[in-house]
Design a protein around this motif. Sequence first.
Motif, PDB file in Angstrom:
ATOM      1  N   UNK A 190       0.864  -1.180   0.000  1.00  0.00           N
ATOM      2  CA  UNK A 190       0.000   0.000   0.000  1.00  0.00           C
ATOM      3  C   UNK A 190       0.901   1.231   0.000  1.00  0.00           C
ATOM      4  N   UNK A 191       0.624   2.153  -0.897  1.00  0.00           N
ATOM      5  CA  UNK A 191       1.481   3.336  -1.064  1.00  0.00           C
ATOM      6  C   UNK A 191       1.568   4.150   0.226  1.00  0.00           C
ATOM      7  N   UNK A 192       0.439   4.387   0.876  1.00  0.00           N
ATOM      8  CA  UNK A 192       0.446   5.202   2.098  1.00  0.00           C
ATOM      9  C   UNK A 192       1.130   4.502   3.259  1.00  0.00           C
ATOM     10  N   UNK A 193       0.935   3.198   3.379  1.00  0.00           N
ATOM     11  CA  UNK A 193       1.593   2.456   4.455  1.00  0.00           C
ATOM     12  C   UNK A 193       3.101   2.465   4.222  1.00  0.00           C
ATOM     13  N   UNK A 194       3.502   2.251   2.992  1.00  0.00           N
ATOM     14  CA  UNK A 194       4.926   2.289   2.666  1.00  0.00           C
ATOM     15  C   UNK A 194       5.518   3.662   2.974  1.00  0.00           C
ATOM     16  N   UNK A 195       4.812   4.702   2.578  1.00  0.00           N
ATOM     17  CA  UNK A 195       5.285   6.064   2.840  1.00  0.00           C
ATOM     18  C   UNK A 195       5.386   6.332   4.342  1.00  0.00           C
ATOM     19  N   UNK A 196       4.383   5.890   5.105  1.00  0.00           N
ATOM     20  CA  UNK A 196       4.384   6.102   6.553  1.00  0.00           C
ATOM     21  C   UNK A 196       5.589   5.420   7.199  1.00  0.00           C
ATOM     22  N   UNK A 197       5.863   4.184   6.804  1.00  0.00           N
ATOM     23  CA  UNK A 197       6.995   3.452   7.379  1.00  0.00           C
ATOM     24  C   UNK A 197       8.310   4.120   6.970  1.00  0.00           C
ATOM     25  N   UNK A 198       8.425   4.519   5.714  1.00  0.00           N
ATOM     26  CA  UNK A 198       9.646   5.187   5.259  1.00  0.00           C
ATOM     27  C   UNK A 198       9.886   6.484   6.016  1.00  0.00           C
ATOM     28  N   UNK A 199       8.820   7.267   6.213  1.00  0.00           N
ATOM     29  CA  UNK A 199       8.969   8.519   6.959  1.00  0.00           C
ATOM     30  C   UNK A 199       9.407   8.247   8.389  1.00  0.00           C
TER      31      UNK A 199
END
Length: 187
Positions: free
Chosen positions: A10-19
């Motif tokens: 999931x794009x948002x989950x991936x972004x959240x973890x990366x951040x």
Amino acid sequence: MNKHRFYDRDVNVSRAVQLLLLLPFEMQTIIADGISSIAEQEFRANKLMREIKTLGTEKVLALYKSKQRKRDYDKNPAVHKAINYLLVLSDENRAWIALRIIGLIGCLQDYLRTCRTYAELPHREAVDSLTSIYVECGPDQVKVYLKTIEAEFMTYGTRKRALLPGEHLEEFIRNDRIGLRLRNDNP
């Protein structure tokens, strides 16, 4: 076999973890504790972790592998717990909490921007408070809190020294050797 981790689906989950992983260790811990609190309050993630039989074989295997602590973020127990909580949530709940994580990190960025504007050093206590307010009350109350901090900076500024022209907040913090440290190994 899909080599991507569960959060890469999931794009948002991936972004959240990366951040989250871009933050310094100390901030990761604070934010991860906030994520865990949200997961426990909203979705009873701690109960899901105890009822391992209901998770399915893929999630059970992933939890088992996480206990080996081979991933970089497993070195931080708070981040390890938060990521495992994300793992056990349903796709819908994971997507919802990812947006909350992104919002929380956005509020943290606003705090750091305010510190930079007033040449103030960010402090763990403020990040702790910001996270607690976000978890308990939401982003609107964080905005009120940030306005309070800004007013304090304007009124009672404790500037050690001003930012030099062209100096970034990260350099300012490293040079002063006080306050929170931002990671230097970020891309």
